[in-house]
Write a protein that holds these residues in place. Structure first.
Motif, PDB file in Angstrom:
ATOM      1  N   THR A 169      68.672 -26.844  -6.103  1.00 48.32           N
ATOM      2  CA  THR A 169      68.429 -28.453  -6.330  1.00 48.32           C
ATOM      3  C   THR A 169      68.208 -28.713  -7.802  1.00 48.32           C
ATOM      4  OG1 THR A 169      67.960 -28.725  -4.128  1.00 48.32           O
ATOM      5  CG2 THR A 169      67.261 -30.529  -5.451  1.00 48.32           C
TER       6      THR A 169
ATOM      7  N   ASP B  68      72.638 -30.783   1.679  1.00 49.73           N
ATOM      8  CA  ASP B  68      71.351 -30.024   2.579  1.00 49.73           C
ATOM      9  C   ASP B  68      70.761 -31.001   3.368  1.00 49.73           C
ATOM     10  OD1 ASP B  68      69.147 -28.499   3.208  1.00 49.73           O
ATOM     11  OD2 ASP B  68      68.614 -28.089   1.148  1.00 49.73           O
TER      12      ASP B  68
ATOM     13  N   ASN C 160      66.879 -32.868  -0.623  1.00 50.99           N
ATOM     14  CA  ASN C 160      65.815 -32.846  -1.903  1.00 50.99           C
ATOM     15  C   ASN C 160      66.386 -33.441  -3.103  1.00 50.99           C
ATOM     16  OD1 ASN C 160      63.652 -31.337  -0.853  1.00 50.99           O
ATOM     17  ND2 ASN C 160      64.728 -29.523  -0.712  1.00 50.99           N
TER      18      ASN C 160
ATOM     19  N   ASP D 150      75.365 -30.204  -3.998  1.00 54.01           N
ATOM     20  CA  ASP D 150      74.171 -29.143  -3.735  1.00 54.01           C
ATOM     21  C   ASP D 150      73.962 -28.781  -2.352  1.00 54.01           C
ATOM     22  OD1 ASP D 150      71.687 -27.933  -4.021  1.00 54.01           O
ATOM     23  OD2 ASP D 150      70.362 -29.858  -3.695  1.00 54.01           O
TER      24      ASP D 150
HETATM   25 MG   LIG Z   1      67.295 -27.534  -2.549  1.00 52.67          MG
END
Ligand SMILES: [Mg+2]
Ligand SMILES: Nc1ncnc2c1ncn2[C@@H]1O[C@H](COP(=O)(O)OP(=O)(O)O)[C@@H](O)[C@H]1O
Length: 249
Positions: free
Chosen positions: A15, A38, A42, A131
């Protein structure tokens, strides 16, 4: 369109790398879509963004509607319309958060949605950056495929390196149409630098960058500040800019 996906073991800095690449990209003129794939979201925090709606969150309403729709409904355009409603539009990039599907059931549906979104929406952007969650599921389920650059982030931990190895093998095995597979060494210190470099060679992966352990990241993390605000002379910011240039961003 150029698609970059970031993968690797949890906690290695995926991240952080994603946020810093986006920070770098906001200085250019490309149209950018950032996807947080994800379920433990985050990326928005790392970018300093607040996100209320996620793809996972709209799962229920989509499921409900699906049964009530007349058979001739164009489900694809319905899905696309809904996706646009959860898209966060920032001045220099758009952000899409997959989130966690609500209610019972597995992640398959959300994962299939991700695949659909990538095909439908991503083509509107010059650069798409994803991500991903830790682990291999995104790859083994073929959700991450047809990407230009897959960045495998690892720190100096044995497990981080082992995961990188497994990712490499999986990519070859599943024929995922990944143009370039790179390893990014992160949290590099004077003590582990040489060994990590050796390991990257043994891994037989193209080493695209070595991001030093950056006290600024550690400080920002502790204070809960978005990494996108790191000062330009931060070691990590400087190295990520080099990586970005190497992969043609
Ligand atoms: Mg992450
Ligand atoms: N280069 C770095 N220097 C110092 N700390 C880092 C660096 N990269 C990441 N971190 C820290 O490591 C932790 C995990 O990073 P994160 O990007 O959330 O990993 P992942 O997304 O792979 O789970 C965070 O606390 C982050 O602040």
């Amino acid at each position: 369109m150029k698609t970059i996906a970031i993968t690797g073991k949890g906690g290695t800095g995926k991240t952080a790398v994603a946020a810093l690449l986006i920070k770098y990209l906001t200085e250019g003129n490309n149209t950018v879509l950032a996807i947080d794939a994800d379920s433990d979201t985050n990326l928005p925090a790392a970018l300093g963004d607040t996100v209320e709606n996620t793809v996972g969150g709209m799962r229920e309403s989509l499921l409900e509607e699906r049964d009530k729709l007349p058979p001739d409904t164009n489900k694809k355009s319905l899905l696309e319309g809904k996706i646009y409603s959860v898209l966060v539009e920032k001045p220099r990039y758009d952000l899409l958060v997959m989130g966690r599907p609500e209610g019972p059931g597995c992640y398959c549906y959300a994962n299939d949605l991700l695949r659909g979104i990538m095909d439908q929406i991503a083509s509107n952007y010059e650069i798409v950056l994803i991500d991903t969650a830790a682990g291999l599921e995104h790859l083994s389920r073929r959700l991450i495929r047809d990407v230009t650059d897959l960045l495998v982030v690892t720190d100096g931990s044995r497990r981080g390196l082992e995961t990188a190895e497994r990712i490499r093998d999986l990519v070859t095995e599943l024929d995922l149409n990944i143009e370039n597979l790179y390893v990014v060494l992160n949290k590099v210190t004077d003590t582990n630098r040489e060994r990590l470099q050796e390991y990257a060679t043994e891994l037989n992966l193209k080493l695209v960058g070595m991001i030093p352990f950056d006290d600024n990241i550690a400080d920002f993390d502790l204070e809960g500040l978005p990494l996108a605000g790191l000062p330009p002379d931060s070691l990590s910011v400087i190295e990520v800019a080099k990586i970005a240039k190497k992969i043609g961003l």
